[in-house]
Scaffold this motif. Structure first.
Motif: not given
Ligand SMILES: [Fe+2]
Length: 251
Positions: A71-73, A126-128, A175-177, A209-211, A213-215
């Protein structure tokens, strides 16, 4: 401007070279940090594309589950790519540029596209980076120059891990860390809301790290700390170390 076509080599080989920076300099724009372009790709006439994962959707089990990865990708990252192309539909020349280049120079883009580039483009980049810095058989600790830099900056790997965990869990909403290199070459732990890419502020991110919820929500629900702990078990430190080396060389 001639662009180099890079065929599918998998994410791990696409850690960025000096090409993006050289192209940006040639155009009189701010150079793009090399490591910010993890999967430098030539955008065809259709614009940006969703690169395949460099591993199977089930490769990160049991830490990151197969359904989440699919789902995420396919859906979340895929939607970002579609939204980015839609945002740039009237600007074919911008669809040909590297996403990290667009983000690093976002203030110079037409105002009409800045929101789309910031959100959808940030999500794409970010996802890449997220996919490229995970992998089966991951976890453990870095070695080489990155290990030394983490030790000298944070005191120890365990202290770094705790600080990145705390920072990520403090993110309110989505968000992201990130572990990132600033313009002076200093490692910093930073968080960003939504899909804001640190390259917009001149940071060259090393790993993050993807923070959203979908992650994690399918497997971990509200247990975000469990997700963060699991993520440390799938970090591909070899890939991350290469990003660190490239970021240092780009300073
Ligand atoms: Fe994501």
């Amino acid at each position: 401007m001639k662009r180099t076509t890079i065929s599918r080599r998998g994410f791990l080989g696409m850690l960025g070279s000096g090409s993006a920076a050289a192209l940006a300099l040639g155009a009189g724009l701010r150079p793009t940090p090399a490591a910010a372009a993890p999967m430098a790709q030539a955008n065809g006439s259709a614009g940006f594309t969703l690169p395949p994962l460099p591993y199977a959707y089930n490769a990160l089990e049991p830490f990151i589950d197969t359904a989440t990865m699919e789902l995420h990708h396919q859906r979340h990252h895929g939607a970002a790519v579609n939204n980015l192309n839609n945002a740039l539909k009237d600007y074919p020349e911008l669809r040909q540029r590297e996403i990290s280049d667009l983000l690093a120079n976002i203030s110079q883009l037409p105002e009409a596209v800045r929101g789309g580039v910031r959100n959808a483009g940030g999500s794409h980049l970010n996802h890449m980076i997220y996919w490229a810095t995970m992998g089966p058989g991951g976890g453990g600790q870095p070695n080489g120059a990155l290990a030394q830099a983490i030790g000298s900056t944070f005191g120890s790997f365990d202290a770094f891990k705790q600080q990145l965990t705390d920072l990520s869990l403090r993110i309110f909403g989505s968000g992201w860390g990130w572990l990132a290199l600033d313009r002076s070459g200093k490692l910093q732990l930073i968080s960003r809301p939504n899909q804001d890419a640190p390259v917009m502020d001149g940071f060259n991110v090393i790993v993050g790290i993807d923070m959203w919820e979908h992650a994690h929500y399918l497997k971990y629900q509200h247990r975000r700390a469990d997700y963060v702990a699991a993520w440390f078990n799938v970090i591909n430190w070899e890939s991350v170390g290469k990003r660190f080396d490239a970021a240092n060389q780009a300073l």
